[in-house]
Design a protein around this motif. Structure first.
Motif, PDB file in Angstrom:
ATOM      1  N   GLY A 161     -20.427 -30.068 -11.036  1.00  0.00           N
ATOM      2  CA  GLY A 161     -20.084 -30.476 -12.268  1.00  0.00           C
ATOM      3  C   GLY A 161     -18.497 -30.384 -12.967  1.00  0.00           C
ATOM      4  O   GLY A 161     -18.355 -30.447 -13.967  1.00  0.00           O
ATOM      5  N   LEU A 162     -17.782 -30.228 -11.954  1.00  0.00           N
ATOM      6  CA  LEU A 162     -16.242 -30.146 -12.204  1.00  0.00           C
ATOM      7  C   LEU A 162     -15.418 -31.784 -12.216  1.00  0.00           C
ATOM      8  O   LEU A 162     -16.234 -32.601 -11.538  1.00  0.00           O
ATOM      9  CB  LEU A 162     -15.502 -29.267 -11.285  1.00  0.00           C
ATOM     10  CG  LEU A 162     -16.147 -27.866 -11.237  1.00  0.00           C
ATOM     11  CD1 LEU A 162     -15.139 -27.126 -10.379  1.00  0.00           C
ATOM     12  CD2 LEU A 162     -16.305 -27.164 -12.635  1.00  0.00           C
ATOM     13  N   ALA A 163     -14.533 -31.787 -13.129  1.00  0.00           N
ATOM     14  CA  ALA A 163     -13.758 -32.854 -13.131  1.00  0.00           C
ATOM     15  C   ALA A 163     -13.042 -33.120 -11.744  1.00  0.00           C
ATOM     16  O   ALA A 163     -12.853 -32.145 -10.817  1.00  0.00           O
ATOM     17  CB  ALA A 163     -12.924 -32.833 -14.186  1.00  0.00           C
ATOM     18  N   PRO A 164     -12.832 -34.390 -11.364  1.00  0.00           N
ATOM     19  CA  PRO A 164     -11.972 -34.494 -10.050  1.00  0.00           C
ATOM     20  C   PRO A 164     -10.760 -33.747  -9.890  1.00  0.00           C
ATOM     21  O   PRO A 164     -10.373 -33.203  -8.937  1.00  0.00           O
ATOM     22  CB  PRO A 164     -11.704 -35.838 -10.038  1.00  0.00           C
ATOM     23  CG  PRO A 164     -12.793 -36.757 -10.788  1.00  0.00           C
ATOM     24  CD  PRO A 164     -12.789 -35.671 -12.114  1.00  0.00           C
ATOM     25  N   ARG A 165     -10.146 -33.348 -10.891  1.00  0.00           N
ATOM     26  CA  ARG A 165      -8.791 -32.921 -10.804  1.00  0.00           C
ATOM     27  C   ARG A 165      -8.948 -31.335 -10.562  1.00  0.00           C
ATOM     28  O   ARG A 165      -8.276 -30.705  -9.814  1.00  0.00           O
ATOM     29  CB  ARG A 165      -7.802 -32.814 -12.092  1.00  0.00           C
ATOM     30  CG  ARG A 165      -6.726 -32.017 -12.056  1.00  0.00           C
ATOM     31  CD  ARG A 165      -5.649 -32.124 -11.063  1.00  0.00           C
ATOM     32  NE  ARG A 165      -4.734 -31.457 -11.033  1.00  0.00           N
ATOM     33  CZ  ARG A 165      -4.184 -30.917 -10.006  1.00  0.00           C
ATOM     34  NH1 ARG A 165      -4.234 -31.245  -8.871  1.00  0.00           N
ATOM     35  NH2 ARG A 165      -3.031 -29.939  -9.974  1.00  0.00           N
ATOM     36  N   MET A 166      -9.952 -30.754 -11.100  1.00  0.00           N
ATOM     37  CA  MET A 166     -10.524 -29.509 -10.858  1.00  0.00           C
ATOM     38  C   MET A 166     -11.122 -29.235  -9.889  1.00  0.00           C
ATOM     39  O   MET A 166     -11.001 -27.955  -8.700  1.00  0.00           O
ATOM     40  CB  MET A 166     -11.656 -29.135 -11.920  1.00  0.00           C
ATOM     41  CG  MET A 166     -11.648 -27.439 -11.948  1.00  0.00           C
ATOM     42  SD  MET A 166     -10.489 -26.436 -12.259  1.00  0.00           S
ATOM     43  CE  MET A 166      -9.791 -26.848 -13.966  1.00  0.00           C
ATOM     44  N   VAL A 167     -11.723 -30.237  -9.239  1.00  0.00           N
ATOM     45  CA  VAL A 167     -12.314 -30.225  -7.741  1.00  0.00           C
ATOM     46  C   VAL A 167     -11.176 -29.895  -6.752  1.00  0.00           C
ATOM     47  O   VAL A 167     -11.139 -29.304  -5.957  1.00  0.00           O
ATOM     48  CB  VAL A 167     -13.203 -31.390  -7.404  1.00  0.00           C
ATOM     49  CG1 VAL A 167     -13.487 -31.450  -5.877  1.00  0.00           C
ATOM     50  CG2 VAL A 167     -14.414 -31.316  -8.165  1.00  0.00           C
ATOM     51  N   GLU A 168     -10.116 -30.775  -6.963  1.00  0.00           N
ATOM     52  CA  GLU A 168      -8.717 -30.465  -6.024  1.00  0.00           C
ATOM     53  C   GLU A 168      -8.388 -29.363  -6.311  1.00  0.00           C
ATOM     54  O   GLU A 168      -7.931 -28.555  -5.043  1.00  0.00           O
ATOM     55  CB  GLU A 168      -7.860 -31.723  -6.421  1.00  0.00           C
ATOM     56  CG  GLU A 168      -8.341 -33.073  -6.211  1.00  0.00           C
ATOM     57  CD  GLU A 168      -7.032 -33.798  -6.550  1.00  0.00           C
ATOM     58  OE1 GLU A 168      -5.881 -33.616  -7.208  1.00  0.00           O
ATOM     59  OE2 GLU A 168      -7.643 -35.276  -6.763  1.00  0.00           O
ATOM     60  N   LEU A 169      -8.249 -28.650  -7.326  1.00  0.00           N
ATOM     61  CA  LEU A 169      -7.704 -27.345  -7.675  1.00  0.00           C
ATOM     62  C   LEU A 169      -8.592 -26.150  -6.767  1.00  0.00           C
ATOM     63  O   LEU A 169      -8.195 -25.201  -6.015  1.00  0.00           O
ATOM     64  CB  LEU A 169      -7.631 -26.945  -8.845  1.00  0.00           C
ATOM     65  CG  LEU A 169      -6.404 -27.359  -9.827  1.00  0.00           C
ATOM     66  CD1 LEU A 169      -6.777 -27.189 -11.060  1.00  0.00           C
ATOM     67  CD2 LEU A 169      -5.199 -27.402  -9.208  1.00  0.00           C
ATOM     68  N   VAL A 170      -9.872 -26.268  -6.853  1.00  0.00           N
ATOM     69  CA  VAL A 170     -10.964 -25.450  -6.086  1.00  0.00           C
ATOM     70  C   VAL A 170     -10.523 -25.520  -4.621  1.00  0.00           C
ATOM     71  O   VAL A 170     -10.376 -24.614  -3.838  1.00  0.00           O
ATOM     72  CB  VAL A 170     -12.282 -25.746  -6.408  1.00  0.00           C
ATOM     73  CG1 VAL A 170     -13.271 -24.978  -5.806  1.00  0.00           C
ATOM     74  CG2 VAL A 170     -12.457 -25.363  -7.862  1.00  0.00           C
ATOM     75  N   ALA A 171     -10.372 -26.884  -4.103  1.00  0.00           N
ATOM     76  CA  ALA A 171     -10.263 -27.030  -2.615  1.00  0.00           C
ATOM     77  C   ALA A 171      -8.851 -26.412  -2.080  1.00  0.00           C
ATOM     78  O   ALA A 171      -8.780 -25.772  -1.120  1.00  0.00           O
ATOM     79  CB  ALA A 171     -10.013 -28.328  -2.398  1.00  0.00           C
TER      80      ALA A 171
END
Length: 231
Positions: A161-171
């Protein structure tokens, strides 16, 4: 670091895990892939002592099967559930403090480390956690778990459910955690993220591991992807 041998788990009469075998080494990111309902989250819950199971589960050479969840946590296992489980009425700082293993003992992670890993938390340190975005809450939950100084952290669907930018930050956060020698067992739906950050991947189907290998070997195996991952 972690080893599972022939692990079986049940929900009532439903035989969910049917002989799961897997292992992790120190500082390794390993991802469990598979469609919904195949037993990925149950595998993590079995390790954490949240479901009754049989077989062998060893952490740092010690048999932990049958221990209480808090006992397993004290041995150095951190768990980030899919629903995040923040304390919405407490501030970001208070949520982080609750994760500390020992109030006066210095582990490998400090409050300042958390703010360095994700500066947005420092900006909102005195804000109630309940008003954070979904992505910010996810980062807070991971960072709160790190405050307990685990040697292994298990993370269930962190990018859901996260936005693409936040997905990158989590990774990026998961990579930096592993660089400090913390092992990561990740349950993830997004194949691209798993292939990008993992050293090895397991694919589960019908409660069993149906594939183990490197991201490159999974990318090259169209049959496994079609049968067990693609919709």
């Amino acid at each position: 670091m972690l080893e599972l041998q022939d692990v079986h788990a049940y929900y009532g009469k439903s035989h969910v895990l049917q002989g799961v075998n897997l292992h992790l080494t120190e500082g390794e990111i390993v991802t469990l892939l598979g469609r919904n309902g195949v037993g990925r989250s149950t595998t993590i819950k079995a390790i954490m002592g949240d479901v009754v199971c049989t077989g062998t589960i060893r952490f740092k050479g010690r048999d932990i099967l049958g221990l209480k969840s808090y006992e397993i946590a004290r041995l150095g296992v951190g768990y980030v559930p899919e629903n995040r489980d923040i304390f919405p009425g407490l501030t970001v700082r208070e949520n982080l403090l609750l994760g500390q293993k020992k109030r006066h003992a210095q582990g490998r992670w400090s409050m300042q480390d958390m703010f360095a890993l994700f500066p947005r938390l420092e900006e909102r340190a005195e804000v109630s956690a309940g008003v954070l975005s979904g992505g910010e809450q996810q980062m807070l939950t991971i960072c709160r778990t790190l405050m307990g100084d685990p040697d292994l952290i298990m993370v269930d669907e962190p990018t859901e459910g996260l936005a693409p930018r936040m997905v990158e930050l989590v990774a990026d956060l998961l990579r930096r955690i592993a660089e400090r020698g913390v092992s990561i067992l990740l349950v993830e739906q997004k194949l691209t993220i798993a292939l990008e950050i993992s050293r090895r991947v397991y694919v589960m189907g019908h409660g069993r591991v149906v594939f183990e290998g490197t991201p490159a070997s999974l990318s090259a195996d169209a049959t496994i992807r079609k049968e067990w991952l693609e919709v």
